[in-house]
Design a protein around this motif. Structure first.
Motif, short mmCIF file in Angstrom:
data_model
loop_
_atom_site.label_atom_id
_atom_site.label_comp_id
_atom_site.label_asym_id
_atom_site.label_seq_id
_atom_site.Cartn_x
_atom_site.Cartn_y
_atom_site.Cartn_z
N ARG A 93 0.85 -1.19 0.00
CA ARG A 93 0.00 0.00 0.00
C ARG A 93 0.89 1.24 0.00
O ARG A 93 1.63 1.49 0.96
N SER A 95 1.20 5.46 -0.59
CA SER A 95 0.41 6.70 -0.60
C SER A 95 1.33 7.91 -0.51
O SER A 95 2.45 7.83 -0.01
N SER A 145 2.66 -0.93 4.34
CA SER A 145 2.34 0.43 3.94
C SER A 145 3.63 1.23 3.77
O SER A 145 4.53 1.17 4.61
N ASP A 147 5.08 5.17 2.66
CA ASP A 147 4.92 6.56 2.24
C ASP A 147 6.24 7.27 2.46
O ASP A 147 7.27 6.64 2.75
N ASP A 182 -2.43 5.25 -3.78
CA ASP A 182 -3.29 6.37 -3.42
C ASP A 182 -2.46 7.65 -3.36
O ASP A 182 -1.36 7.66 -2.81
N GLY A 183 -3.00 8.72 -3.95
CA GLY A 183 -2.37 10.03 -3.82
C GLY A 183 -1.26 10.33 -4.80
O GLY A 183 -0.64 11.38 -4.71
N SER A 184 -0.99 9.45 -5.76
CA SER A 184 0.05 9.72 -6.75
C SER A 184 -0.53 10.47 -7.94
O SER A 184 -1.69 10.29 -8.30
#
Length: 397
Positions: A93, A95, A145, A147, A182-184
């Motif tokens: 995951r 983000s 995860s 980030d 997510d968020g790219s």
């Protein structure tokens, strides 16, 4: 200033003619002159600033604006490393990364390269901010995860986060892992087990995805070359799907969709979309309003239910078609003489035009109909219905 009086009851005339409310060049020059005068008066009359305090000036104001937007300093650093992968891990995951590249490989760990481009008050502070940005993993058992850990608030330009931080993360991962992104703003993924898009904005390129592609995408190009199944919500997306072996389900608005040679069933709910489906091998269902729908050479059962959507359908092979349309043209091109029987009916002001075939039109009240079989043993029925708009049939021999 009023001009000479006009006739009684006439609207007063003015010396200055103002054709619109927007300022012209003269008014802008006047405003600029007043601003310059005000600054000059302030500089002349303002009390001396206390020792150590900066006195107001245009140069100082411009310098503050530059600092607020990162100044002229830049710095770039690439961080590399590896992360362990447990047997229980199934999902990756990611983000908050500007650009993300993920490649599934035959490996037992995760290799990463994080490129950070930073801006700051000067080169030294920008480089410091880039060096302090790092990959931040969080192991949740079956989910890993990842980030970016941003630099502390004082890095880059004094108080506050650096004005600009752009991150590009490249991951080489075991092919058995699925990816949730997510968020790219830019995603390139290949060779992974599955992909879930967390409402991504920007360009997305997916290749050789073993399982399904799900999620949402908007405002960019989405290209999928090879996947087992696709289920997506799309807004202002320019979508191209090729090599999808299983079912496709799309909920789309205000964009473009091109589906090439889908092997499984296709279901699309479209609003103001430009949709093209070519060489579909299984059932096709399109429902929606507005836009344009093109279906070329379907092999399976095709069902269309649209309003205000221009429909172009081409048949070169026997296929069952049921099309309900309204308020926009419905056009059928028959290439050759496939074993189909056409049943067309236009109502409420709709018309039927047929070229290349010898079939009489029948009119009954407000309904115009046409029935024609291309061969004596036609087994597939093509039923066309349109309201308030024409049905156009053309045979190309």
């Amino acid at each position: 200033r009023r001009g000479p009086p006009g006739p009684i009851g006439a609207r007063p005339r003015f010396y200055y003619k103002i054709p619109g409310k927007s300022m012209g060049k003269r008014e802008l020059l006047i405003v600029a002159a007043f601003v310059a005068m005000a600054v000059a008066v302030y500089e002349w009359t303002a009390p001396r600033a206390p020792a150590g305090a900066a006195r107001f000036s245009i140069a100082h104001l411009v310098d503050n604006v530059r600092r607020a937007h990162g100044g002229g300093g830049t710095g770039s650093v690439t961080h590399t490393g590896t992360l362990p992968v447990s047997a229980a891990l199934t999902e990756l995951r990611v983000s908050g990364i500007t650009r993300l590249t993920v490649a599934g490989e035959s490996r037992t760990d995760i290799a990463y390269a994080l490129q950070v481009d930073a801006s700051g008050a000067d080169n030294a502070s920008a480089l410091d901010a880039a060096e302090r940005t790092a990959v931040r993993p969080d192991d949740l058992g079956n989910v890993l995860s990842i980030d970016a850990a941003w630099p502390p608030p004082d890095a880059g330009r004094g108080p506050g986060r650096p004005a600009r931080l752009v991150t590009h993360l490249t991951l080489r991962v075991p092919a058995r892992l699925g990816l949730h992104a997510d968020g790219s703003r830019d995603l390139d993924a290949s060779g992974v087990a599955w992909v879930a898009l967390g409402s991504l904005v920007g360009d997305v390129r997916l290749r050789a995805i073993a399982g399904s592609v799900t999620g949402a995408h908007r405002n960019g190009k989405l290209t999928i070359e090879g996947a087992h199944a696709v289920t997506l919500s799309l807004v202002s997306s320019e979508t191209t799907l090729t090599g999808v072996g299983g079912p496709i389900g799309l909920l789309a608005r205000s964009g473009q969709i091109h589906v090439d040679a889908p092997a499984g069933p296709v279901a699309i709910d479209a609003t103001n979309e430009d949709v093209t489906i070519v060489d579909a091998m299984d059932h096709v269902l399109v429902d929606g309003s507005g836009g344009h729908l093109t279906i070329d050479r379907p092999r399976g059962t095709t069902t269309i239910d649209v309003r205000g959507t221009t429909v172009d359908l081409t048949l070169d092979h026997p296929a069952a078609v049921t099309a309900f349309a309204a308020d926009a043209p419905l056009r059928l091109v028959v290439d050759g003489a496939p074993a189909v029987a056409i049943d067309a009916r236009a109502t409420d002001g709709g018309t039927i035009t047929a070229t290349g075939i010898d079939a009489p039109l029948r009119t009954d009240g407000g309904t115009t109909s046409l029935a024609y079989a291309f061969t004596g043993g036609a087994t597939m029925r093509v039923a066309l219905r349109n309201r308030h708009a024409p049905i156009v049939i053309d045979q190309r021999k």
